[in-house]
Motif scaffolding. Structure first.
Motif, PDB file in Angstrom:
ATOM      1  N   PRO A   2      91.090 104.057  82.671  1.00  0.00           N
ATOM      2  CA  PRO A   2      91.831 104.779  81.641  1.00  0.00           C
ATOM      3  C   PRO A   2      90.921 105.166  80.477  1.00  0.00           C
ATOM      4  O   PRO A   2      89.881 104.560  80.251  1.00  0.00           O
ATOM      5  CB  PRO A   2      92.889 103.765  81.192  1.00  0.00           C
ATOM      6  N   ALA A   3      91.332 106.194  79.772  1.00  0.00           N
ATOM      7  CA  ALA A   3      90.552 106.675  78.637  1.00  0.00           C
ATOM      8  C   ALA A   3      90.582 105.645  77.512  1.00  0.00           C
ATOM      9  O   ALA A   3      91.466 104.806  77.434  1.00  0.00           O
ATOM     10  CB  ALA A   3      91.123 107.994  78.146  1.00  0.00           C
ATOM     11  N   HIS A   4      89.599 105.732  76.621  1.00  0.00           N
ATOM     12  CA  HIS A   4      89.527 104.819  75.494  1.00  0.00           C
ATOM     13  C   HIS A   4      90.666 105.123  74.521  1.00  0.00           C
ATOM     14  O   HIS A   4      91.030 106.276  74.309  1.00  0.00           O
ATOM     15  CB  HIS A   4      88.188 104.961  74.777  1.00  0.00           C
ATOM     16  N   LEU A   5      91.199 104.080  73.904  1.00  0.00           N
ATOM     17  CA  LEU A   5      92.283 104.233  72.940  1.00  0.00           C
ATOM     18  C   LEU A   5      91.715 104.598  71.578  1.00  0.00           C
ATOM     19  O   LEU A   5      90.559 104.291  71.272  1.00  0.00           O
ATOM     20  CB  LEU A   5      93.050 102.908  72.823  1.00  0.00           C
ATOM     21  N   ASN A   6      92.560 105.217  70.744  1.00  0.00           N
ATOM     22  CA  ASN A   6      92.116 105.399  69.370  1.00  0.00           C
ATOM     23  C   ASN A   6      92.287 104.060  68.655  1.00  0.00           C
ATOM     24  O   ASN A   6      92.861 103.122  69.194  1.00  0.00           O
ATOM     25  CB  ASN A   6      92.858 106.555  68.675  1.00  0.00           C
ATOM     26  N   HIS A   7      91.788 103.959  67.436  1.00  0.00           N
ATOM     27  CA  HIS A   7      91.742 102.663  66.762  1.00  0.00           C
ATOM     28  C   HIS A   7      93.129 102.067  66.525  1.00  0.00           C
ATOM     29  O   HIS A   7      93.328 100.857  66.716  1.00  0.00           O
ATOM     30  CB  HIS A   7      90.984 102.780  65.442  1.00  0.00           C
ATOM     31  N   PHE A  10      94.551 100.766  69.749  1.00  0.00           N
ATOM     32  CA  PHE A  10      93.800  99.578  70.147  1.00  0.00           C
ATOM     33  C   PHE A  10      94.273  98.356  69.375  1.00  0.00           C
ATOM     34  O   PHE A  10      94.517  97.294  69.960  1.00  0.00           O
ATOM     35  CB  PHE A  10      92.301  99.807  69.933  1.00  0.00           C
ATOM     36  N   PHE A  11      94.416  98.488  68.052  1.00  0.00           N
ATOM     37  CA  PHE A  11      94.859  97.349  67.235  1.00  0.00           C
ATOM     38  C   PHE A  11      96.282  96.926  67.582  1.00  0.00           C
ATOM     39  O   PHE A  11      96.585  95.734  67.644  1.00  0.00           O
ATOM     40  CB  PHE A  11      94.745  97.673  65.746  1.00  0.00           C
ATOM     41  N   ALA A  12      97.169  97.885  67.829  1.00  0.00           N
ATOM     42  CA  ALA A  12      98.545  97.551  68.206  1.00  0.00           C
ATOM     43  C   ALA A  12      98.578  96.824  69.550  1.00  0.00           C
ATOM     44  O   ALA A  12      99.270  95.807  69.708  1.00  0.00           O
ATOM     45  CB  ALA A  12      99.394  98.818  68.258  1.00  0.00           C
ATOM     46  N   SER A  13      97.816  97.315  70.513  1.00  0.00           N
ATOM     47  CA  SER A  13      97.772  96.685  71.832  1.00  0.00           C
ATOM     48  C   SER A  13      97.115  95.311  71.775  1.00  0.00           C
ATOM     49  O   SER A  13      97.554  94.369  72.440  1.00  0.00           O
ATOM     50  CB  SER A  13      97.020  97.567  72.823  1.00  0.00           C
ATOM     51  N   LEU A  14      96.066  95.177  70.982  1.00  0.00           N
ATOM     52  CA  LEU A  14      95.378  93.891  70.845  1.00  0.00           C
ATOM     53  C   LEU A  14      96.288  92.863  70.181  1.00  0.00           C
ATOM     54  O   LEU A  14      96.336  91.706  70.603  1.00  0.00           O
ATOM     55  CB  LEU A  14      94.086  94.055  70.037  1.00  0.00           C
ATOM     56  N   ALA A  57      88.774  94.531  75.154  1.00  0.00           N
ATOM     57  CA  ALA A  57      89.598  93.323  75.129  1.00  0.00           C
ATOM     58  C   ALA A  57      90.340  93.259  76.453  1.00  0.00           C
ATOM     59  O   ALA A  57      90.832  94.269  76.948  1.00  0.00           O
ATOM     60  CB  ALA A  57      90.582  93.365  73.973  1.00  0.00           C
ATOM     61  N   THR A  58      90.408  92.088  77.039  1.00  0.00           N
ATOM     62  CA  THR A  58      91.111  91.917  78.297  1.00  0.00           C
ATOM     63  C   THR A  58      91.659  90.505  78.371  1.00  0.00           C
ATOM     64  O   THR A  58      91.158  89.602  77.704  1.00  0.00           O
ATOM     65  CB  THR A  58      90.183  92.203  79.495  1.00  0.00           C
ATOM     66  N   ASP A  59      92.705  90.318  79.172  1.00  0.00           N
ATOM     67  CA  ASP A  59      93.192  88.970  79.426  1.00  0.00           C
ATOM     68  C   ASP A  59      92.517  88.457  80.684  1.00  0.00           C
ATOM     69  O   ASP A  59      91.802  89.179  81.357  1.00  0.00           O
ATOM     70  CB  ASP A  59      94.722  88.933  79.535  1.00  0.00           C
ATOM     71  N   GLY A  60      92.712  87.219  81.020  1.00  0.00           N
ATOM     72  CA  GLY A  60      92.005  86.625  82.139  1.00  0.00           C
ATOM     73  C   GLY A  60      92.600  86.902  83.494  1.00  0.00           C
ATOM     74  O   GLY A  60      92.075  86.442  84.501  1.00  0.00           O
ATOM     75  N   ASN A  61      93.691  87.647  83.594  1.00  0.00           N
ATOM     76  CA  ASN A  61      94.329  87.898  84.886  1.00  0.00           C
ATOM     77  C   ASN A  61      93.469  88.798  85.750  1.00  0.00           C
ATOM     78  O   ASN A  61      92.892  89.767  85.280  1.00  0.00           O
ATOM     79  CB  ASN A  61      95.696  88.559  84.700  1.00  0.00           C
ATOM     80  N   LYS A  83      96.052  92.865  85.275  1.00  0.00           N
ATOM     81  CA  LYS A  83      95.080  92.613  84.227  1.00  0.00           C
ATOM     82  C   LYS A  83      95.214  93.670  83.135  1.00  0.00           C
ATOM     83  O   LYS A  83      95.311  94.859  83.421  1.00  0.00           O
ATOM     84  CB  LYS A  83      93.676  92.653  84.829  1.00  0.00           C
ATOM     85  N   VAL A  84      95.221  93.232  81.888  1.00  0.00           N
ATOM     86  CA  VAL A  84      95.324  94.136  80.750  1.00  0.00           C
ATOM     87  C   VAL A  84      93.906  94.461  80.278  1.00  0.00           C
ATOM     88  O   VAL A  84      93.113  93.569  80.021  1.00  0.00           O
ATOM     89  CB  VAL A  84      96.121  93.492  79.600  1.00  0.00           C
ATOM     90  N   LYS A  85      93.600  95.759  80.205  1.00  0.00           N
ATOM     91  CA  LYS A  85      92.279  96.206  79.767  1.00  0.00           C
ATOM     92  C   LYS A  85      92.450  97.174  78.602  1.00  0.00           C
ATOM     93  O   LYS A  85      93.143  98.174  78.722  1.00  0.00           O
ATOM     94  CB  LYS A  85      91.541  96.920  80.892  1.00  0.00           C
ATOM     95  N   LEU A  86      91.813  96.870  77.493  1.00  0.00           N
ATOM     96  CA  LEU A  86      91.845  97.729  76.313  1.00  0.00           C
ATOM     97  C   LEU A  86      90.410  98.061  75.925  1.00  0.00           C
ATOM     98  O   LEU A  86      89.520  97.213  76.041  1.00  0.00           O
ATOM     99  CB  LEU A  86      92.504  97.004  75.142  1.00  0.00           C
ATOM    100  N   SER A  87      90.181  99.268  75.464  1.00  0.00           N
ATOM    101  CA  SER A  87      88.849  99.628  74.983  1.00  0.00           C
ATOM    102  C   SER A  87      88.943 100.757  73.976  1.00  0.00           C
ATOM    103  O   SER A  87      89.869 101.566  74.003  1.00  0.00           O
ATOM    104  CB  SER A  87      87.938 100.041  76.145  1.00  0.00           C
TER     105      SER A  87
END
Length: 134
Positions: A2-7, A10-14, A57-61, A83-87
């Motif tokens: 997936p494409a990179h999130l805006n800031h 990203f903060f909301a998802s984190l 940021a990712t979880d361990g799943n 697995k949750v992947k954020l960038s």
């Protein structure tokens, strides 16, 4: 990928990832960062300007099966979540403001953490050290 999130996304998802992980009995959140070189500028410009930073940021799943568990599925057991992947990519100009907000989000997400119980580890170490010689 997936494409990179805006800031802001990203903060909301984190924040939601840290909250859901702290509410569970177990879980980890992995935070990584590395240089993200741009591909559109010339080599001389890349050397003069610091590179952008890729924050993940990712979880361990994982979707891979655990080799230590039995292959048969237990009927009452829930299937593991994806697995949750954020960038996000942070430019050098925005770095200070981003890190200030990043630190706030991480500190707020760590309030539900418990200290590690080291008593069990120390008790095992002391018991093993007290082996009597005959």
């Amino acid at each position: 990928m997936p494409a990179h999130l805006n800031h802001e996304e990203f903060f909301a998802s984190l924040t939601s990832l840290l909250n859901t992980t702290s509410q569970k009995a177990r879980g980890s959140v992995y935070l990584t960062q590395k240089p993200f070189p741009s591909t559109d500028s010339t080599d001389s410009q890349q050397q003069q300007q610091p590179p952008a930073i890729l924050i993940r940021a990712t979880d361990g799943n994982t979707s891979a099966p655990n080799p230590k568990t039995k292959a048969s599925k237990t009927p009452g057991k829930a299937t593991p979540s994806k697995k949750v992947k954020l960038s996000t990519v942070v430019s050098p100009e925005e770095l200070e403001a981003f890190y200030a907000r990043y630190a706030e989000v991480c500190k707020a997400g760590m309030t539900g953490l418990k200290k590690r119980d080291r008593k069990k580890k120390n008790a095992k170490g002391k018991a093993a050290g007290k082996v009597q010689k005959a």
